[in-house]
Write a protein that holds these residues in place. Sequence first.
Motif, short mmCIF file in Angstrom:
data_model
loop_
_atom_site.label_atom_id
_atom_site.label_comp_id
_atom_site.label_asym_id
_atom_site.label_seq_id
_atom_site.Cartn_x
_atom_site.Cartn_y
_atom_site.Cartn_z
N ILE A 117 0.87 -1.19 0.00
CA ILE A 117 0.00 0.00 0.00
C ILE A 117 0.89 1.23 0.00
O ILE A 117 1.75 1.40 0.89
CB ILE A 117 -0.94 -0.01 1.22
CG1 ILE A 117 -1.88 -1.22 1.13
CG2 ILE A 117 -1.75 1.27 1.29
CD1 ILE A 117 -2.80 -1.37 2.31
N ILE A 195 -3.21 1.44 -4.80
CA ILE A 195 -3.89 1.59 -3.50
C ILE A 195 -3.00 2.46 -2.63
O ILE A 195 -1.81 2.20 -2.48
CB ILE A 195 -4.12 0.22 -2.83
CG1 ILE A 195 -4.99 -0.68 -3.70
CG2 ILE A 195 -4.76 0.39 -1.46
CD1 ILE A 195 -5.18 -2.08 -3.14
N GLN A 197 -2.72 4.92 1.13
CA GLN A 197 -3.26 5.14 2.47
C GLN A 197 -4.26 6.28 2.45
O GLN A 197 -4.09 7.27 1.73
CB GLN A 197 -2.13 5.45 3.45
CG GLN A 197 -1.18 4.30 3.70
CD GLN A 197 -0.08 4.65 4.67
OE1 GLN A 197 -0.04 5.78 5.19
NE2 GLN A 197 0.82 3.71 4.92
N ILE A 216 -7.76 2.73 3.36
CA ILE A 216 -7.13 2.83 2.05
C ILE A 216 -8.04 3.55 1.08
O ILE A 216 -9.24 3.74 1.34
CB ILE A 216 -6.76 1.43 1.49
CG1 ILE A 216 -8.04 0.61 1.26
CG2 ILE A 216 -5.78 0.72 2.38
CD1 ILE A 216 -7.79 -0.70 0.54
#
Length: 541
Positions: A117, A195, A197, A216
């Motif tokens: 991520i 993706i 945060q 996310i």
Amino acid sequence: MPINAHLPLPRKTLFRLRSILLIVMLAILALPLGGIYFFRIYENELVQQTELELISQSAVLAAAIRQFVRDKQQSDYGYIHFSPSLTSPPGFSPDGLHPANDFYTPVSPRVDLIDPILPPRPDARPSTQATDPLARQIGEYMAHIIQDTQQITLSGIRLLDMNGTVIAGREEVGLSLAHVPEVKEALQGHYASVIRQRLSDEPPPPLYSISRGANIRVFTAFPVTENGRLQGVIYLSRTPKNIIKHLYEERDKVFLATFILISLAVLLVLFVSSTISRPIRELLQQTERVREGEQREVEPLRNPVTREVAQLSDSFAGMSHALAERSDYIRRFATHVSHEFKTPLTAMQGALELLHDHLDSMPPERSAQFINNLLADTQRLKQLVNRLLELARADAMAPSNQTSTLPATIKALHNRYQERGLQLHCGELPTTLLAIAPDALEVVFTNLLDNSLQHGASHVSLYTGKRKGKLELRLHDNGEGISPANRDKIFTPFFTTKRNKGGTGLGLEIIASILKAYGGSICLGEAEQGAEFVLELPVET
């Protein structure tokens, strides 16, 4: 008294108890692991579903932009042209995913929760290039469409020109996002998704901590191309639907899954109960019936399922059978003992009463006869007590590790019985080591030879052989023999035809008990003259 082994019933293939427990433990472990695996797969599906929605929105917005450009009929707009040989494999569309001659060019979701991520999206920067007038018109035209779309889809929408400058959106209009990795890839004519945060002003509820998709945001950069020329980039973002909320919305299915898991747990309990608890419970019920006198002995379980329970069942059945046989033996033995003791005691009591009442008037020779009878009866009682003690020692005899040989034992007995008028004919005896103590083997032969003397034998012949891994010994004498009527009674305690010669009827019982303790046996053989006994003696391995 010989006790027959209680043979177990034939059974199907049995499992080990540890295998059953391993299966149950693995199943219990698999339930939460399976739930977690399902949770992750379902959460990933929600993320990919979010990307698919963003792709659909991007496709519609891109179609609107292309149509707007066609309507303007501006052929002098400074599009960037990409050579297929540089940006995609030969024969493929500019995004490199589909053949160029296909009418349908779907874009599949690419994000996955197993991928790293990325950090939050970098802030927009001031643009270093001027916005094209047509691009400005496209932005003005699309602004209302974007606003109306956001009210329904809740997506973050940025419309970028060919240089990565924001030309439409609620924020950052006029700033550049060309430095963002996914936008940079889309400016090269390739679809990109990542993706990142998600930054939130409020902390998420504690329950959301179990979900990786709660913090996310999915970003997609969709290039708007026509005839190999880039017209702009549609940059969308959206937070995936939270799995906790989604599961609540799908609570009927969740309840069904919970019911299935509970059913599996119940099946596991029933499985353990049927494979472990049920056989043990049946065994305990049998022992209770035996204790209450409703059942004579424990029977082996017909379906014990596991090997350990089968062994336990066979052990209980064997022990119960041995105890039942022993109980019958003690009962019969007590009956014989009481009879053997009652006869001389009754005679002694009668003789003493006569002497007490008529001693003064009784002739001396008559009183001497009564006294001699009393002495004979007391001597018989003494013999009975001694033989009973010998039998008790034989019954309680524990096998020792001592060994013996036939030649040494027979040699020790030869001279002793020769003096008493009994000759032993044995020829050459095997020197095989026997798994029986020397004193126990001597007691066996002493009782057999004493029986031969009592029945008028003058010589005994010994023959040896091998049978089923044991030494077979046949003793044949030339005495009176055993009548057909008495063949089935000779191993009955206290049965004797030589009571007047001091016979107690316990010799063969003592022999059988000693041989049984060492794994041997004795039986009556067939003989036309005299008597023959067949002994099986254990061999040292």
